[in-house]
Design an enzyme around this catalytic site. Structure first.
Site, PDB file in Angstrom:
ATOM      1  CG  HIS A   1      -2.066   0.961   1.126  1.00 32.68           C
ATOM      2  ND1 HIS A   1      -1.930   2.301   1.399  1.00 32.68           N
ATOM      3  CD2 HIS A   1      -3.357   0.762   0.769  1.00 32.68           C
ATOM      4  CE1 HIS A   1      -3.105   2.888   1.225  1.00 32.68           C
ATOM      5  NE2 HIS A   1      -3.975   1.996   0.842  1.00 32.68           N
TER       6      HIS A   1
ATOM      7  CG  ASP B   1      -7.566  -2.327  -3.057  1.00 33.59           C
ATOM      8  OD1 ASP B   1      -8.696  -1.855  -2.934  1.00 33.59           O
ATOM      9  OD2 ASP B   1      -6.528  -1.639  -2.998  1.00 33.59           O
TER      10      ASP B   1
END
Length: 432
Positions: free
Chosen positions: A309, A366
């Site tokens: 991330h 995600d």
């Protein structure tokens, strides 16, 4: 607020300039360069705004190094475990957790506004059947400003409140109608006897020819997913909503812009890319080890989607929560598909491989949300729409905070010009 006792000194061409330090409630520090250009003639260059704050905000605190995410001071772990999506939406938009009476009123107001006007529904018939649902979502949200002209003034609190309720109520209906239109099924109208998430799933999957019952565990995991996506401070789409709103644009127009920003694969489309990656691996025989090696090969163009991330440097607190939910829902629903099997093998390989551990390339929110959406039979092109449903209260809260501040200015970034210097016009016939 500014700490007048502390300044940062900048030296340019032998002259010194002092700029006040601003300190946030979590001890974050910045120096205010609002007068930099006027005083020095210089501006700053910060590609991607990674080191630039355009506002102060009391909505969401995020510490990427420590893996902390809090909405209005409440840890995401507590909200995910104990709260409902509408309760979290109220918290984000209005600043405090609601009382029983406040939540009841908020829920009732949303419930009675879930229907779309029939003339607005006619817009769906003008889109191609293969139109991406995000394009439809943005278009219909923008069109709401033409159908609800009684609530467009961002300076009128009553009109703003009406727009907030309408958006919170109607976005699930708009999204479900986009899906039904794309597959050629009749649109299922909202049911006011169902709670928020169950109502959305019913509009998505019910058909007129037979009864449909939303399983409680499905509604529960939907509620969790929406909470985890509800806000993430100054990301691309939220910054877009603020930028559009800074021009005094109405809430519908601002949210439509946020939807368009979220559509990009580098932002809200990441979970869709996860499933497309899994499909690629499946089509190539399902050899997970091969693709793990490719991901580590500097000369390979293959990238593992859904790992690591930009903000969280150690772990994504949302991923830890959603992983548990993912394991639970796959077990409860007894879902077994080749893509989900590849996902579990890929997750296991990445969590054990020193290459990924050293680089902190852990599965992120995600990765797991894509797996859950797939298990719930939500099609891949609807994944980003699901993200938008969750992010809506965050967008609204930032737009509202900016307009309520009384200090907001229209967004107008500067640039460093690198084009040709002044030159004279050459007549067309004389050009070679």
């Amino acid at each position: 607020m500014a700490d007048t006792k502390k300044t940062v000194q900048l030296s340019i061409d032998g002259k010194n300039y002092d700029y006040p330090v601003i300190e946030g409630s979590e001890k974050e520090q910045a120096f205010d360069i609002g007068n930099l250009r006027a005083q020095t003639g210089y501006i700053t260059m910060d590609n991607g705004f990674a080191n630039t704050s355009t506002c102060t905000s009391a909505i969401t605190f995020l510490d990427g190094d420590k893996g902390i995410l809090r909405y209005r001071g409440y840890p995401i772990e507590q909200l995910a475990e104990k709260s409902s999506f509408l309760e979290v939406a109220y918290l984000l938009i209005y600043g405090n957790l609601p009382t029983v009476a406040e939540l009841t009123t908020f829920t009732k107001e949303i419930t009675k506004h879930t229907l779309l006007r029939e003339d607005l529904v006619k817009l769906y018939d003008g889109f191609p059947r293969d139109a991406h649902p995000m394009a439809v979502l943005a278009s219909v949200v923008s069109a709401m400003s033409t159908f609800y002209q009684d609530s467009l003034n961002p300076k009128d609190p009553a009109q703003v409140q009406e727009s907030i309720i309408r958006l919170m109520a109607k976005l699930p209906t708009i999204a479900a109608f986009a899906y039904k239109t794309s597959i050629g099924q009749p649109r299922i109208y909202p049911r006011n006897d169902l709670e928020y998430c169950s109502n959305f799933m019913n509009m998505m999957f019910a058909v007129p020819s037979e009864p449909f019952q939303v399983r409680p565990e499905i509604a529960e995991v939907m509620n969790l997913l929406l909470i985890l996506h509800a806000d993430h401070e100054q990301n691309c789409s939220t910054s877009t909503v603020r930028m559009i709103g800074s021009s005094a644009a109405n809430l519908f127009a601002s949210i439509a812009g946020g939807v368009c920003a979220l559509w990009g694969p580098l932002h809200g489309g990441a979970n869709q890319e996860v499933m497309e990656m899994l499909q690629t691996i499946h089509n190539d025989g399902g050899d997970v080890d091969k693709y793990v090696k490719l991901a580590k090969d500097k000369n390979s163009t293959f990238r593992l989607m859904g790992f690591g991330h930009r903000v969280y440097k150690n772990f994504d607190p949302r991923a830890a929560i959603i992983k548990k939910a993912c394991d639970k829902v796959l077990t409860t629903l007894n879902v077994k598909t080749p893509l989900l099997d590849i996902a579990k093998r890929l997750e296991d390989a990445a969590l054990k491989d020193p290459y990924f551990i050293e680089r902190k390339l852990y599965p992120n929110v995600d990765f797991y949300s894509g797996i859950i959406y797939s298990a719930l039979n939500i099609p891949v092109n609807m994944f980003t729409v699901m993200f938008a449903l969750g992010r809506l209260p965050g967008w609204i809260s930032h737009w509202k905070e900016m307009n309520d501040s009384g200090t907001a200015k229209i967004g107008r970034p500067r640039q460093i010009y690198t084009g040709p210097t002044a030159r004279d016009y050459t007549p067309l016939q004389a050009r070679k």
